[in-house]
Write a protein that holds these residues in place. Structure first.
Motif, PDB file in Angstrom:
ATOM      1  N   GLN A   1       0.833  -1.200   0.000  1.00 42.92           N
ATOM      2  CA  GLN A   1       0.000   0.000   0.000  1.00 42.92           C
ATOM      3  C   GLN A   1       0.870   1.253   0.000  1.00 42.92           C
ATOM      4  O   GLN A   1       0.556   2.239  -0.694  1.00 42.92           O
ATOM      5  N   ARG A   2       1.951   1.224   0.757  1.00 42.93           N
ATOM      6  CA  ARG A   2       2.877   2.365   0.757  1.00 42.93           C
ATOM      7  C   ARG A   2       3.468   2.561  -0.634  1.00 42.93           C
ATOM      8  O   ARG A   2       3.547   3.684  -1.142  1.00 42.93           O
ATOM      9  N   LEU A   3       3.881   1.462  -1.279  1.00 49.82           N
ATOM     10  CA  LEU A   3       4.451   1.547  -2.615  1.00 49.82           C
ATOM     11  C   LEU A   3       3.423   2.074  -3.608  1.00 49.82           C
ATOM     12  O   LEU A   3       3.746   2.918  -4.465  1.00 49.82           O
ATOM     13  N   THR A   4       2.183   1.614  -3.503  1.00 47.14           N
ATOM     14  CA  THR A   4       1.132   2.068  -4.420  1.00 47.14           C
ATOM     15  C   THR A   4       0.925   3.565  -4.309  1.00 47.14           C
ATOM     16  O   THR A   4       0.817   4.279  -5.326  1.00 47.14           O
ATOM     17  N   ARG A   5       0.849   4.076  -3.088  1.00 45.11           N
ATOM     18  CA  ARG A   5       0.693   5.530  -2.894  1.00 45.11           C
ATOM     19  C   ARG A   5       1.865   6.287  -3.504  1.00 45.11           C
ATOM     20  O   ARG A   5       1.683   7.350  -4.124  1.00 45.11           O
ATOM     21  N   GLN A   6       3.058   5.741  -3.350  1.00 43.16           N
ATOM     22  CA  GLN A   6       4.244   6.404  -3.887  1.00 43.16           C
ATOM     23  C   GLN A   6       4.205   6.432  -5.411  1.00 43.16           C
ATOM     24  O   GLN A   6       4.488   7.467  -6.036  1.00 43.16           O
ATOM     25  N   LEU A   7       3.842   5.329  -6.027  1.00 46.25           N
ATOM     26  CA  LEU A   7       3.783   5.281  -7.486  1.00 46.25           C
ATOM     27  C   LEU A   7       2.694   6.209  -8.023  1.00 46.25           C
ATOM     28  O   LEU A   7       2.889   6.869  -9.057  1.00 46.25           O
ATOM     29  N   GLU A   8       1.564   6.273  -7.346  1.00 40.03           N
ATOM     30  CA  GLU A   8       0.489   7.176  -7.780  1.00 40.03           C
ATOM     31  C   GLU A   8       0.933   8.635  -7.686  1.00 40.03           C
ATOM     32  O   GLU A   8       0.634   9.447  -8.570  1.00 40.03           O
ATOM     33  N   ALA A   9       1.658   8.979  -6.637  1.00 37.49           N
ATOM     34  CA  ALA A   9       2.178  10.340  -6.512  1.00 37.49           C
ATOM     35  C   ALA A   9       3.191  10.634  -7.616  1.00 37.49           C
ATOM     36  O   ALA A   9       3.212  11.736  -8.184  1.00 37.49           O
ATOM     37  N   ASN A  10       4.014   9.649  -7.932  1.00 35.18           N
ATOM     38  CA  ASN A  10       5.017   9.847  -8.974  1.00 35.18           C
ATOM     39  C   ASN A  10       4.375  10.028 -10.350  1.00 35.18           C
ATOM     40  O   ASN A  10       4.918  10.726 -11.210  1.00 35.18           O
ATOM     41  N   GLN A  11       3.221   9.424 -10.562  1.00 36.53           N
ATOM     42  CA  GLN A  11       2.516   9.613 -11.835  1.00 36.53           C
ATOM     43  C   GLN A  11       2.071  11.061 -12.006  1.00 36.53           C
ATOM     44  O   GLN A  11       2.048  11.580 -13.118  1.00 36.53           O
ATOM     45  N   HIS A  12       1.719  11.719 -10.918  1.00 30.80           N
ATOM     46  CA  HIS A  12       1.357  13.141 -10.998  1.00 30.80           C
ATOM     47  C   HIS A  12       2.585  13.989 -11.335  1.00 30.80           C
ATOM     48  O   HIS A  12       2.481  14.999 -12.032  1.00 30.80           O
ATOM     49  N   THR A  13       3.743  13.574 -10.844  1.00 30.23           N
ATOM     50  CA  THR A  13       4.972  14.315 -11.116  1.00 30.23           C
ATOM     51  C   THR A  13       5.423  14.139 -12.559  1.00 30.23           C
ATOM     52  O   THR A  13       5.930  15.076 -13.183  1.00 30.23           O
ATOM     53  N   VAL A  14       5.248  12.930 -13.099  1.00 35.31           N
ATOM     54  CA  VAL A  14       5.615  12.637 -14.488  1.00 35.31           C
ATOM     55  C   VAL A  14       4.344  12.157 -15.192  1.00 35.31           C
ATOM     56  O   VAL A  14       4.133  10.963 -15.397  1.00 35.31           O
ATOM     57  N   PRO A  15       3.467  13.075 -15.590  1.00 38.27           N
ATOM     58  CA  PRO A  15       2.133  12.689 -16.071  1.00 38.27           C
ATOM     59  C   PRO A  15       2.131  11.935 -17.395  1.00 38.27           C
ATOM     60  O   PRO A  15       1.119  11.325 -17.747  1.00 38.27           O
ATOM     61  N   GLU A  16       3.232  11.955 -18.141  1.00 40.95           N
ATOM     62  CA  GLU A  16       3.250  11.225 -19.407  1.00 40.95           C
ATOM     63  C   GLU A  16       3.286   9.706 -19.204  1.00 40.95           C
ATOM     64  O   GLU A  16       3.054   8.941 -20.148  1.00 40.95           O
ATOM     65  N   LEU A  17       3.578   9.259 -17.993  1.00 42.79           N
ATOM     66  CA  LEU A  17       3.599   7.825 -17.728  1.00 42.79           C
ATOM     67  C   LEU A  17       2.187   7.247 -17.763  1.00 42.79           C
ATOM     68  O   LEU A  17       1.236   7.881 -17.306  1.00 42.79           O
ATOM     69  N   PRO A  18       2.020   6.028 -18.291  1.00 43.81           N
ATOM     70  CA  PRO A  18       0.706   5.375 -18.224  1.00 43.81           C
ATOM     71  C   PRO A  18       0.297   5.161 -16.768  1.00 43.81           C
ATOM     72  O   PRO A  18       1.148   4.963 -15.894  1.00 43.81           O
ATOM     73  N   ARG A  19      -0.991   5.182 -16.525  1.00 40.72           N
ATOM     74  CA  ARG A  19      -1.482   5.012 -15.159  1.00 40.72           C
ATOM     75  C   ARG A  19      -1.399   3.545 -14.757  1.00 40.72           C
ATOM     76  O   ARG A  19      -1.585   2.635 -15.569  1.00 40.72           O
ATOM     77  N   LEU A  20      -1.101   3.325 -13.480  1.00 41.46           N
ATOM     78  CA  LEU A  20      -1.063   1.958 -12.981  1.00 41.46           C
ATOM     79  C   LEU A  20      -2.482   1.431 -12.810  1.00 41.46           C
ATOM     80  O   LEU A  20      -3.436   2.189 -12.605  1.00 41.46           O
ATOM     81  N   GLU A  21      -2.622   0.133 -12.890  1.00 38.75           N
ATOM     82  CA  GLU A  21      -3.915  -0.522 -12.752  1.00 38.75           C
ATOM     83  C   GLU A  21      -3.870  -1.451 -11.548  1.00 38.75           C
ATOM     84  O   GLU A  21      -2.967  -2.293 -11.441  1.00 38.75           O
ATOM     85  N   LYS A  22      -4.822  -1.305 -10.650  1.00 35.15           N
ATOM     86  CA  LYS A  22      -4.911  -2.180  -9.488  1.00 35.15           C
ATOM     87  C   LYS A  22      -5.700  -3.430  -9.865  1.00 35.15           C
ATOM     88  O   LYS A  22      -6.773  -3.337 -10.454  1.00 35.15           O
ATOM     89  N   LEU A  23      -5.142  -4.578  -9.513  1.00 36.28           N
ATOM     90  CA  LEU A  23      -5.746  -5.851  -9.887  1.00 36.28           C
ATOM     91  C   LEU A  23      -6.217  -6.611  -8.655  1.00 36.28           C
ATOM     92  O   LEU A  23      -5.489  -6.703  -7.664  1.00 36.28           O
ATOM     93  N   ASP A  24      -7.416  -7.160  -8.734  1.00 36.50           N
ATOM     94  CA  ASP A  24      -7.841  -8.114  -7.716  1.00 36.50           C
ATOM     95  C   ASP A  24      -7.414  -9.502  -8.180  1.00 36.50           C
ATOM     96  O   ASP A  24      -6.710  -9.653  -9.191  1.00 36.50           O
ATOM     97  N   SER A  25      -7.836 -10.537  -7.478  1.00 38.27           N
ATOM     98  CA  SER A  25      -7.369 -11.883  -7.807  1.00 38.27           C
ATOM     99  C   SER A  25      -7.809 -12.292  -9.213  1.00 38.27           C
ATOM    100  O   SER A  25      -7.039 -12.933  -9.948  1.00 38.27           O
ATOM    101  N   ASP A  26      -9.023 -11.907  -9.614  1.00 35.52           N
ATOM    102  CA  ASP A  26      -9.488 -12.258 -10.957  1.00 35.52           C
ATOM    103  C   ASP A  26      -8.700 -11.502 -12.025  1.00 35.52           C
ATOM    104  O   ASP A  26      -8.318 -12.072 -13.053  1.00 35.52           O
ATOM    105  N   GLY A  27      -8.488 -10.199 -11.795  1.00 32.98           N
ATOM    106  CA  GLY A  27      -7.717  -9.419 -12.753  1.00 32.98           C
ATOM    107  C   GLY A  27      -6.283  -9.910 -12.854  1.00 32.98           C
ATOM    108  O   GLY A  27      -5.690  -9.931 -13.942  1.00 32.98           O
ATOM    109  N   LEU A  28      -5.730 -10.326 -11.719  1.00 30.70           N
ATOM    110  CA  LEU A  28      -4.372 -10.856 -11.710  1.00 30.70           C
ATOM    111  C   LEU A  28      -4.294 -12.165 -12.495  1.00 30.70           C
ATOM    112  O   LEU A  28      -3.359 -12.390 -13.278  1.00 30.70           O
TER     113      LEU A  28
END
Length: 375
Positions: free
Chosen positions: A108-135
């Motif tokens: 969860q800490r890593l996810t928050r960090q990556l989401e914040a980094n996406q705002h800093t470098v907005p050209e990056l594709p957005r991360l997708e959160k997966l549940d067990s089915d999506g995984l």
């Protein structure tokens, strides 16, 4: 204005040296490349690497400028690979990040960090959160092994050893004169003098430590495994507070697995402890690794500057030093290549500003004998 035909001496035939040799020779320049080792690049950090191209994943441990360099590389690598006579495995199927339930807080800490980094470098594709089915849909071989994950689209990887070998073939095809087992330093040359190259490009990594005293080695340990029972489709990272690992699947069920970073320039074999942790973590991702075969357990040191960021500097007219690629060599090498070419062509680089790259150029960036040709 394009660089007029010039002669170059490139020191160090690792990843950066080979890329520069090929690109400059392709532009019509005369290129000599010198290396202390052989075409196998046995002394290069590029030989012991997973060659992942993962700017968002790496944003957790580096600066936005490096992340932008990594994003730049995702578009540039296909352009650099296309003209090569030898095939090089290249994949752009994204990165998968998984974790065990006990490591949810760290994830969860890593996810928050990556989401914040996406705002800093907005050209990056957005991360997708997966549940067990999506995984299970994204990576069927991990179905029911993990309850959650992250998918970072657009990220990629290539085969480092195929690339290094293909670049040697391309150097031969383009007429680059390679001097193997021939260690040199910038002091050997007098750029611009009669009978001397117009430019010296120092890409020796830790071999340049006598010229660049701030360089240090950061040790990495990587295991290469042939595991026919494992069918991961993309680079996969395991979140763990003590030994997070990455698994990079190459062709024919070959996997490059690594994790460790040790502040040391020690090149001795891997320790029993780190090997056990590395293999145990890989087994925890997929038990099929238990029946795999260890092809190689390798150690190498990455050339690193005090801030863990790359830099280009000029110590005298006609001498450029390119160094400090740290653990991001394949991810940022195309950006470092393009900045270097800009400097050679114009004496400056707009790209370096976009990448926040340390670019320290002497007042006279052009050797005296070639200044007229570039005017």
């Amino acid at each position: 204005m394009p660089l007029s035909p010039s002669s170059f001496a490139i020191l160090g035939a690792g990843l950066m040296g080979r890329l520069l040799a090929v690109e400059l020779a392709r532009q019509g320049h005369r290129v000599d490349i010198h290396d202390a080792g052989s075409p196998a690049a046995e002394g290069s950090a590029a030989t012991v690497a997973a060659a992942m191209l993962a700017p968002l994943a790496e944003s957790a441990i580096t600066e936005p400028g490096v992340v932008r360099m990594g994003h730049h590389a995702l578009a540039r690598w296909p352009q650099l690979l296309a003209p090569l006579a030898e095939p090089v495995f290249f994949q752009q199927a994204g990165t998968l990040i998984v974790w065990h339930r006990q490591d949810t807080a760290e994830a969860q800490r890593l996810t928050r960090q990556l989401e914040a980094n996406q705002h800093t470098v907005p050209e990056l594709p957005r991360l997708e959160k997966l549940d067990s089915d999506g995984l299970a849909q994204a990576e069927p071989t991990l179905a029911h092994r993990f309850a959650q994950g992250l998918y970072l689209s657009g990220e990629g990887q290539l085969d480092n050893r195929q690339l290094l070998a293909a670049l040697v073939v391309e150097m031969q095809r383009l007429g680059v004169r390679a001097h193997w087992h021939s260690p040199q330093s910038p002091d050997t040359f007098s750029p611009g003098a009669p009978g001397q190259p117009d430019w010296v490009l120092d890409c020796r990594g830790l071999g340049a430590k006598s010229q660049w005293s701030a360089l240090r080695g950061v040790r990495g340990e990587v295991v290469r495994i042939h595991a026919p029972d494992v069918t991961l489709q993309r680079p996969t990272r395991l979140v763990h507070p003590r030994y997070p690992i990455y698994i990079a699947p190459k062709q024919d069920h070959l996997f490059v697995i690594g994790a460790t970073e040790i502040e040391s320039d020690d090149l001795s074999p891997a320790s029993v402890r780190s090997t056990l942790e590395l293999l145990s973590a890989a087994y925890a991702v997929h038990p099929g690794f238990a029946e795999g075969r260890i092809l190689e357990l390798a150690t190498q040191c990455r050339p690193t500057l005090p801030d863990n960021l790359p830099a280009i500097r000029q110590t005298q007219p006609g001498v450029l030093e390119i160094n400090g690629l740290y653990r991001h060599g394949f991810m940022i090498a195309p950006a470092m290549l393009d900045v270097t070419l800009e400097v050679l062509n114009t004496g400056q680089s707009q790209l370096s500003q976009r990448f926040d790259l340390a670019l320290n150029l002497a007042p006279a960036t052009v050797p005296a004998t070639s200044a007229a040709a570039l005017a």
